[in-house]
Each structure stands twice: as structure tokens, then as C-alpha cells.
Design a protein around this motif. Structure first.
Motif, PDB file in Angstrom:
ATOM      1  N   TYR A  10       3.747  -2.284   6.118  1.00 36.46           N
ATOM      2  CA  TYR A  10       3.883  -0.961   5.516  1.00 36.46           C
ATOM      3  C   TYR A  10       4.549  -0.045   6.538  1.00 36.46           C
ATOM      4  O   TYR A  10       4.205  -0.084   7.709  1.00 36.46           O
ATOM      5  N   GLY A  11       5.471   0.769   6.076  1.00 32.72           N
ATOM      6  CA  GLY A  11       6.114   1.689   7.006  1.00 32.72           C
ATOM      7  C   GLY A  11       6.680   2.892   6.309  1.00 32.72           C
ATOM      8  O   GLY A  11       6.860   2.905   5.085  1.00 32.72           O
ATOM      9  N   GLN A  12       6.962   3.903   7.108  1.00 28.67           N
ATOM     10  CA  GLN A  12       7.571   5.120   6.603  1.00 28.67           C
ATOM     11  C   GLN A  12       8.423   5.712   7.721  1.00 28.67           C
ATOM     12  O   GLN A  12       7.962   5.839   8.856  1.00 28.67           O
ATOM     13  N   TYR A  30      12.634  -6.293   2.362  1.00 32.96           N
ATOM     14  CA  TYR A  30      11.229  -6.105   2.026  1.00 32.96           C
ATOM     15  C   TYR A  30      11.071  -6.000   0.520  1.00 32.96           C
ATOM     16  O   TYR A  30      12.013  -5.687  -0.198  1.00 32.96           O
ATOM     17  N   ASP A  31       9.853  -6.248   0.032  1.00 33.56           N
ATOM     18  CA  ASP A  31       9.588  -6.257  -1.400  1.00 33.56           C
ATOM     19  C   ASP A  31       9.867  -4.910  -2.050  1.00 33.56           C
ATOM     20  O   ASP A  31      10.395  -4.830  -3.139  1.00 33.56           O
ATOM     21  N   CYS A  32       9.472  -3.852  -1.387  1.00 36.00           N
ATOM     22  CA  CYS A  32       9.566  -2.529  -1.975  1.00 36.00           C
ATOM     23  C   CYS A  32      10.130  -1.557  -0.944  1.00 36.00           C
ATOM     24  O   CYS A  32       9.537  -1.367   0.111  1.00 36.00           O
ATOM     25  N   VAL A  33      11.268  -0.997  -1.249  1.00 36.16           N
ATOM     26  CA  VAL A  33      11.873   0.024  -0.397  1.00 36.16           C
ATOM     27  C   VAL A  33      12.209   1.197  -1.307  1.00 36.16           C
ATOM     28  O   VAL A  33      12.864   1.029  -2.331  1.00 36.16           O
ATOM     29  N   ALA A  34      11.744   2.372  -0.937  1.00 35.89           N
ATOM     30  CA  ALA A  34      12.006   3.561  -1.742  1.00 35.89           C
ATOM     31  C   ALA A  34      12.291   4.732  -0.818  1.00 35.89           C
ATOM     32  O   ALA A  34      11.808   4.774   0.312  1.00 35.89           O
ATOM     33  N   PHE A  35      13.078   5.667  -1.317  1.00 38.37           N
ATOM     34  CA  PHE A  35      13.340   6.898  -0.572  1.00 38.37           C
ATOM     35  C   PHE A  35      12.715   8.024  -1.362  1.00 38.37           C
ATOM     36  O   PHE A  35      13.184   8.377  -2.443  1.00 38.37           O
ATOM     37  N   THR A  40      11.950   7.038   3.992  1.00 40.78           N
ATOM     38  CA  THR A  40      12.084   5.672   3.499  1.00 40.78           C
ATOM     39  C   THR A  40      10.724   5.006   3.609  1.00 40.78           C
ATOM     40  O   THR A  40      10.148   4.925   4.696  1.00 40.78           O
ATOM     41  N   ASP A  41      10.189   4.563   2.483  1.00 37.38           N
ATOM     42  CA  ASP A  41       8.913   3.854   2.430  1.00 37.38           C
ATOM     43  C   ASP A  41       9.180   2.364   2.292  1.00 37.38           C
ATOM     44  O   ASP A  41      10.016   1.959   1.479  1.00 37.38           O
ATOM     45  N   ILE A  42       8.453   1.565   3.069  1.00 41.12           N
ATOM     46  CA  ILE A  42       8.634   0.121   3.074  1.00 41.12           C
ATOM     47  C   ILE A  42       7.292  -0.551   2.814  1.00 41.12           C
ATOM     48  O   ILE A  42       6.282  -0.182   3.406  1.00 41.12           O
ATOM     49  N   GLU A  43       7.307  -1.551   1.943  1.00 37.37           N
ATOM     50  CA  GLU A  43       6.134  -2.378   1.704  1.00 37.37           C
ATOM     51  C   GLU A  43       6.596  -3.829   1.593  1.00 37.37           C
ATOM     52  O   GLU A  43       7.630  -4.115   1.008  1.00 37.37           O
ATOM     53  N   HIS A  44       5.801  -4.720   2.145  1.00 42.13           N
ATOM     54  CA  HIS A  44       6.096  -6.149   2.051  1.00 42.13           C
ATOM     55  C   HIS A  44       4.779  -6.909   2.100  1.00 42.13           C
ATOM     56  O   HIS A  44       3.886  -6.580   2.873  1.00 42.13           O
ATOM     57  N   GLU A  45       4.671  -7.909   1.268  1.00 42.71           N
ATOM     58  CA  GLU A  45       3.536  -8.818   1.336  1.00 42.71           C
ATOM     59  C   GLU A  45       4.087 -10.220   1.150  1.00 42.71           C
ATOM     60  O   GLU A  45       4.785 -10.499   0.180  1.00 42.71           O
ATOM     61  N   GLY A  46       3.806 -11.107   2.087  1.00 46.21           N
ATOM     62  CA  GLY A  46       4.335 -12.461   2.013  1.00 46.21           C
ATOM     63  C   GLY A  46       4.339 -13.107   3.374  1.00 46.21           C
ATOM     64  O   GLY A  46       3.419 -12.926   4.168  1.00 46.21           O
ATOM     65  N   HIS A  47       5.423 -13.829   3.654  1.00 54.30           N
ATOM     66  CA  HIS A  47       5.560 -14.482   4.949  1.00 54.30           C
ATOM     67  C   HIS A  47       5.882 -13.451   6.023  1.00 54.30           C
ATOM     68  O   HIS A  47       6.503 -12.429   5.753  1.00 54.30           O
ATOM     69  N   LEU A  48       5.473 -13.752   7.230  1.00 52.29           N
ATOM     70  CA  LEU A  48       5.714 -12.859   8.359  1.00 52.29           C
ATOM     71  C   LEU A  48       7.212 -12.729   8.605  1.00 52.29           C
ATOM     72  O   LEU A  48       7.936 -13.723   8.653  1.00 52.29           O
ATOM     73  N   ILE A  49       7.676 -11.516   8.735  1.00 52.27           N
ATOM     74  CA  ILE A  49       9.080 -11.198   8.969  1.00 52.27           C
ATOM     75  C   ILE A  49       9.200 -10.593  10.364  1.00 52.27           C
ATOM     76  O   ILE A  49       8.364  -9.785  10.761  1.00 52.27           O
ATOM     77  N   ASP A  50      10.249 -10.966  11.077  1.00 48.75           N
ATOM     78  CA  ASP A  50      10.515 -10.346  12.378  1.00 48.75           C
ATOM     79  C   ASP A  50      10.944  -8.901  12.136  1.00 48.75           C
ATOM     80  O   ASP A  50      11.988  -8.647  11.529  1.00 48.75           O
ATOM     81  N   VAL A  51      10.144  -7.951  12.584  1.00 50.95           N
ATOM     82  CA  VAL A  51      10.439  -6.539  12.352  1.00 50.95           C
ATOM     83  C   VAL A  51      11.249  -5.912  13.478  1.00 50.95           C
ATOM     84  O   VAL A  51      11.604  -4.736  13.403  1.00 50.95           O
ATOM     85  N   THR A  52      11.574  -6.686  14.505  1.00 50.36           N
ATOM     86  CA  THR A  52      12.315  -6.149  15.654  1.00 50.36           C
ATOM     87  C   THR A  52      13.619  -5.468  15.246  1.00 50.36           C
ATOM     88  O   THR A  52      13.884  -4.344  15.690  1.00 50.36           O
ATOM     89  N   PRO A  53      14.463  -6.073  14.385  1.00 44.26           N
ATOM     90  CA  PRO A  53      15.701  -5.378  14.001  1.00 44.26           C
ATOM     91  C   PRO A  53      15.438  -4.047  13.291  1.00 44.26           C
ATOM     92  O   PRO A  53      16.159  -3.072  13.509  1.00 44.26           O
ATOM     93  N   GLU A  67      10.104  11.233  12.911  1.00 47.47           N
ATOM     94  CA  GLU A  67       9.324  10.094  13.386  1.00 47.47           C
ATOM     95  C   GLU A  67       9.180   9.057  12.282  1.00 47.47           C
ATOM     96  O   GLU A  67       9.494   9.299  11.127  1.00 47.47           O
ATOM     97  N   GLY A  68       8.675   7.910  12.688  1.00 47.16           N
ATOM     98  CA  GLY A  68       8.411   6.843  11.741  1.00 47.16           C
ATOM     99  C   GLY A  68       7.328   5.933  12.285  1.00 47.16           C
ATOM    100  O   GLY A  68       6.987   5.987  13.469  1.00 47.16           O
ATOM    101  N   HIS A  69       6.784   5.118  11.396  1.00 47.86           N
ATOM    102  CA  HIS A  69       5.772   4.159  11.827  1.00 47.86           C
ATOM    103  C   HIS A  69       5.870   2.904  10.963  1.00 47.86           C
ATOM    104  O   HIS A  69       6.387   2.941   9.840  1.00 47.86           O
ATOM    105  N   LEU A  70       5.389   1.820  11.527  1.00 44.77           N
ATOM    106  CA  LEU A  70       5.381   0.539  10.844  1.00 44.77           C
ATOM    107  C   LEU A  70       4.107  -0.185  11.227  1.00 44.77           C
ATOM    108  O   LEU A  70       3.775  -0.289  12.411  1.00 44.77           O
ATOM    109  N   ASP A  71       3.371  -0.665  10.235  1.00 38.80           N
ATOM    110  CA  ASP A  71       2.164  -1.456  10.459  1.00 38.80           C
ATOM    111  C   ASP A  71       2.426  -2.871   9.984  1.00 38.80           C
ATOM    112  O   ASP A  71       2.863  -3.080   8.846  1.00 38.80           O
ATOM    113  N   VAL A  72       2.173  -3.838  10.851  1.00 33.11           N
ATOM    114  CA  VAL A  72       2.312  -5.251  10.510  1.00 33.11           C
ATOM    115  C   VAL A  72       0.931  -5.875  10.585  1.00 33.11           C
ATOM    116  O   VAL A  72       0.348  -5.983  11.667  1.00 33.11           O
ATOM    117  N   ILE A  73       0.406  -6.255   9.431  1.00 31.06           N
ATOM    118  CA  ILE A  73      -0.914  -6.873   9.354  1.00 31.06           C
ATOM    119  C   ILE A  73      -0.704  -8.375   9.249  1.00 31.06           C
ATOM    120  O   ILE A  73      -0.135  -8.863   8.266  1.00 31.06           O
TER     121      ILE A  73
END
Length: 110
Positions: A10-12, A30-35, A40-53, A67-73
Motif C-alpha cells: 500500500y502506498g500514497q 500494481y493491482d490498483c493505481v489511482a490518482f 497517487t494511491d497504490i495497492e497490490h496483493e499477490g506475489h512479492l514485487i521489488d519496490v526499489t524502482p 511526501e510519500g510512503h509505501l508499506d510492504v507487508i
């Protein structure tokens, strides 16, 4: 509790659009990207994705006063990694999911 997915992300990001990420060469896989509301809101559920880029693109694209934030569970590692981006810097912290409230109580989660 059992999860079928490996991770949830999850990120924003405030002040940058999905189109800016794409123009920067970082499409958002990602599964869900919205502005919405200037973020920009990001949501993804599934296989682990490299978020570095994505994190690197956010550092480059976010305006200085935004600012922005990203949570990887990660369900397999039973951890959450939080990326907080502001003023062209990234703060990264990883916590055990069983203890996340203790680590974020000063963020309004207590």
C-alpha cells in the motif's frame, strides 16, 4: 491467520501522478493505481514485487515540499517494511507484524 498472497503493498505519493511515474520509466505494476485528491494511491496483493524502482522514482519525482510512503507487508517473513519519502530522502524501517503498533504509536496508532 493464513493468507493466499505472499504480500500486500500500500502506498500514497502526494504531488506526483501515475503518468509521471510512467514517463520516468517506472510503470506501476500494481493491482490498483489511482490518482485521487492530488495523490497517487497504490495497492497490490499477490506475489512479492521489488519496490526499489518505485521508491527510487518517488525520490526523484516528488516535489521538495511533498511526501510519500509505501508499506510492504511480507506474509512469509511476517514483517512490514515502511518507506517514508520526503525532501529527496528515504527512511526505511522493518518491523515484525506482531509488534507493529508498538513501533508506530507515535504516528497516531496508539
Amino acid at each position: 491467520m493464513r493468507y493466499d498472497s505472499h504480500c500486500r503493498i500500500y502506498g500514497q505519493f502526494f504531488g506526483v501522478t501515475p503518468e509521471q511515474f510512467k514517463a520516468h520509466g517506472t510503470p506501476l505494476p500494481y493491482d490498483c493505481v489511482a490518482f485521487l485528491g492530488g495523490a497517487t494511491d497504490i495497492e497490490h496483493e499477490g506475489h512479492l514485487i521489488d519496490v526499489t524502482p518505485l521508491v527510487e522514482a518517488a525520490v526523484a519525482l516528488l516535489p521538495e515540499n511533498r511526501e510519500g510512503h509505501l508499506d510492504v507487508i511480507d506474509h512469509r517473513a511476517w514483517s512490514i517494511t515502511r518507506y517514508f519519502i520526503k525532501n529527496k530522502t528515504v527512511k526505511e524501517e522493518t518491523f515484525d507484524l506482531d509488534n507493529i503498533l508498538e513501533h508506530t504509536k507515535n504516528d497516531g496508532n496508539w
